[in-house]
Scaffold this active site. Structure first.
Site, PDB file in Angstrom:
ATOM      1  N   TYR A 146       0.558  -1.269   0.156  1.00 40.52           N
ATOM      2  CA  TYR A 146      -0.940   0.194   0.336  1.00 40.52           C
ATOM      3  C   TYR A 146       0.433   1.267   0.272  1.00 40.52           C
ATOM      4  O   TYR A 146       0.206   2.013  -0.572  1.00 40.52           O
ATOM      5  CB  TYR A 146      -0.995  -0.370   0.799  1.00 40.52           C
ATOM      6  CG  TYR A 146      -2.178  -0.247   1.042  1.00 40.52           C
ATOM      7  CD1 TYR A 146      -2.140  -2.059   0.375  1.00 40.52           C
ATOM      8  CD2 TYR A 146      -3.637   0.139   1.429  1.00 40.52           C
ATOM      9  CE1 TYR A 146      -3.595  -2.607   0.255  1.00 40.52           C
ATOM     10  CE2 TYR A 146      -4.882  -0.341   1.160  1.00 40.52           C
ATOM     11  CZ  TYR A 146      -4.397  -1.676   0.466  1.00 40.52           C
ATOM     12  OH  TYR A 146      -6.015  -2.139   0.825  1.00 40.52           O
ATOM     13  N   ASP A 247      -6.275  -6.483   3.907  1.00 42.81           N
ATOM     14  CA  ASP A 247      -7.616  -6.478   3.891  1.00 42.81           C
ATOM     15  C   ASP A 247      -8.717  -7.286   2.734  1.00 42.81           C
ATOM     16  O   ASP A 247      -9.550  -7.389   3.241  1.00 42.81           O
ATOM     17  CB  ASP A 247      -7.080  -5.394   2.443  1.00 42.81           C
ATOM     18  CG  ASP A 247      -7.941  -4.369   1.702  1.00 42.81           C
ATOM     19  OD1 ASP A 247      -8.827  -4.056   2.561  1.00 42.81           O
ATOM     20  OD2 ASP A 247      -8.020  -4.612   0.282  1.00 42.81           O
ATOM     21  N   ASP A 251     -12.002  -8.792   4.803  1.00 43.33           N
ATOM     22  CA  ASP A 251     -13.349  -8.744   4.377  1.00 43.33           C
ATOM     23  C   ASP A 251     -13.477 -10.244   4.418  1.00 43.33           C
ATOM     24  O   ASP A 251     -15.550 -10.318   4.489  1.00 43.33           O
ATOM     25  CB  ASP A 251     -12.693  -8.286   3.128  1.00 43.33           C
ATOM     26  CG  ASP A 251     -13.378  -6.848   2.497  1.00 43.33           C
ATOM     27  OD1 ASP A 251     -13.271  -6.204   3.654  1.00 43.33           O
ATOM     28  OD2 ASP A 251     -13.996  -6.740   1.445  1.00 43.33           O
TER      29      ASP A 251
HETATM   30  C1  IPM Z   1     -10.496  -1.260   4.194  1.00 49.95           C
HETATM   31  C2  IPM Z   1     -10.261  -0.647   2.774  1.00 49.95           C
HETATM   32  C3  IPM Z   1      -9.772   0.293   2.364  1.00 49.95           C
HETATM   33  C4  IPM Z   1      -8.543  -0.732   2.588  1.00 49.95           C
HETATM   34  C5  IPM Z   1      -9.887   0.746   1.091  1.00 49.95           C
HETATM   35  C6  IPM Z   1     -11.054   1.764   1.518  1.00 49.95           C
HETATM   36  C7  IPM Z   1      -8.739   2.345   0.903  1.00 49.95           C
HETATM   37  O1  IPM Z   1     -11.371  -1.425   1.776  1.00 49.95           O
HETATM   38  O2  IPM Z   1     -10.100  -0.703   5.252  1.00 49.95           O
HETATM   39  O3  IPM Z   1     -10.172  -2.187   4.553  1.00 49.95           O
HETATM   40  O4  IPM Z   1      -8.026  -1.102   1.208  1.00 49.95           O
HETATM   41  O5  IPM Z   1      -7.698  -0.256   3.264  1.00 49.95           O
HETATM   42 MG    MG Z   2     -11.042  -3.394   2.117  1.00 54.27          MG
END
Ligand code: IPM
Ligand code: MG
Length: 356
Positions: A146, A247, A251
């Site tokens: 990132y 990330d 999810d």
């Molecule tokens: C998260 C989101 C963010 C990330 C995005 C919105 C930049 O997906 O907080 O997981 O990738 O970190």
């Molecule tokens: Mg995310």
């Protein structure tokens, strides 16, 4: 005793869920003899509209002067919004990345928990869910791909993935410390069969693990971890991983609970400063309609009380009130099924206050 809280409502349902949470926080403060002073700042799409940038300097100053930051959500509709921009630094999400970096919020804690009352919401089979699921994803948040060097030319582009000993050590410590308070198991997720950075990550994690002899350490490749989360989520206690794998896996872990409107998160710096936000997004289609589920933000505020404001009993009170409200059958529309008492955002907040 009083604490300063920076309030960044952001976009979409951000203001709905944050306003509701502040009501709960005020009740808790009164009961625990504390006062919270709130200062609002802009972030995300609304900040772009009003100031031209997703994270104005003012907002950063407010956060730096505060004991903790409470954030709603940033961003527009997933299918496309007025803030879509070929210049990545001018998208609402860039505000989130910038605040993480500027405040040094390197440790992202994302608990994926299934509440007993919401077991059926999981898309996994009941025999896999069993009595519930309780996984803590610890994601490194200010390094890795990132924040590596990025570069785009006419016919190629790259993003560099880099981790230093210091960055891996400090996130590993967060994971092992958390595991000591939980079930004493850490799964470190990487791609060490392919990536140098992952082999390095593994070596450092193994070294840190020596300081926590009671904690079992397992290494897992990220592709396998994605499978194992669905096949047998109970094998996980704390997952520690880098920024991008975290990330994705957070999810996935959120999805297996089936109730993303319930999931809280904390992003912590080296001291006590932390940023607290729901895992869900800005859901612009339901913004301002009093139907968004405020529980993820309310539970995030409980994490704030625990990690930044040293008010663990107050945090317990909020979590207990949420559990009780759910057990009594109250639900916002996103988690409701036949026979539940469906309530709106504000009413859910009132109920949680009443049950405190
Ligand atoms: C998260 C989101 C963010 C990330 C995005 C919105 C930049 O997906 O907080 O997981 O990738 O970190
Ligand atoms: Mg995310």
């Amino acid at each position: 005793m009083s604490y300063k809280i920076a309030v960044l409502k952001g976009d979409g349902i951000g203001p709905d869920v944050v306003d509701c949470t502040i009501g709960v926080l005020n009740k808790v403060a009164a009961e625990h003899g504390t006062v919270f002073e709130y200062t609002e700042g802009l972030i995300g799409g609304i900040a772009i509209d009003e100031t031209g940038v997703p994270l104005p300097g003012d907002t950063l100053d407010i956060c730096k002067r505060s004991d903790a930051v409470l954030l709603g959500a940033v961003g527009g509709a997933v299918g496309g919004s007025k803030w879509d921009n070929p210049d990545g630094s001018l998208r609402p999400e860039a505000g989130l990345l910038a605040i993480r970096k500027e405040l040094g919020l390197f440790a992202n804690l994302r608990p994926a928990v299934i509440y007993p009352a919401l077991k059926e919401a999981s898309p996994l089979k009941p025999e896999i869910v069993g009595e519930g699921i309780d996984i803590l994803v610890v994601r490194e948040l200010t390094g890795g791909i990132y924040f590596g060097e990025k570069h785009t030319e006419e016919d190629f582009a790259y993003d560099q993935m880099k981790y230093s000993t210091h960055e891996v050590r400090r996130i590993a410590h967060v994971a092992f410390k958390a595991a000591m308070k939980r079930n004493k198991k850490v799964t470190s997720v990487d791609k060490a069969n392919v990536l140098d950075v992952s082999r390095f990550w593994r070596k450092v994690v193994v070294d840190v693990a020596k300081e926590y002899p009671e904690v079992e350490l397992v290494h897992m490749y990220v592709d396998n971890a994605a499978m194992q989360l669905i096949k047998d989520p109970h094998q996980f206690d704390v997952i520690v991983t880098g920024n991008m794998f975290g990330d994705i896996l957070s999810d996935e872990a959120a999805m297996i609970t089936g109730s993303i409107g319930m999931l809280a998160s904390a992003s912590l710096a080296e001291g006590t400063l932390g940023l607290y936000e729901p895992v869900h997004g800005s859901a612009p289609d339901i913004a301002g309609k009093d139907i968004a589920n405020p529980i993820a933000t309310i539970l995030s505020s409980a994490m704030m009380l625990r990690y930044s404001l040293d008010m663990p009993e107050a945090a317990d009170d909020i979590e207990a009130a949420v559990t009780k409200v759910l057990a009594d059958g109250y639900r916002t529309a996103d988690i409701a099924k036949e026979g539940d008492k469906v309530v709106g955002t504000a009413r859910m907040g009132e109920l949680i206050k009443k049950y405190l």
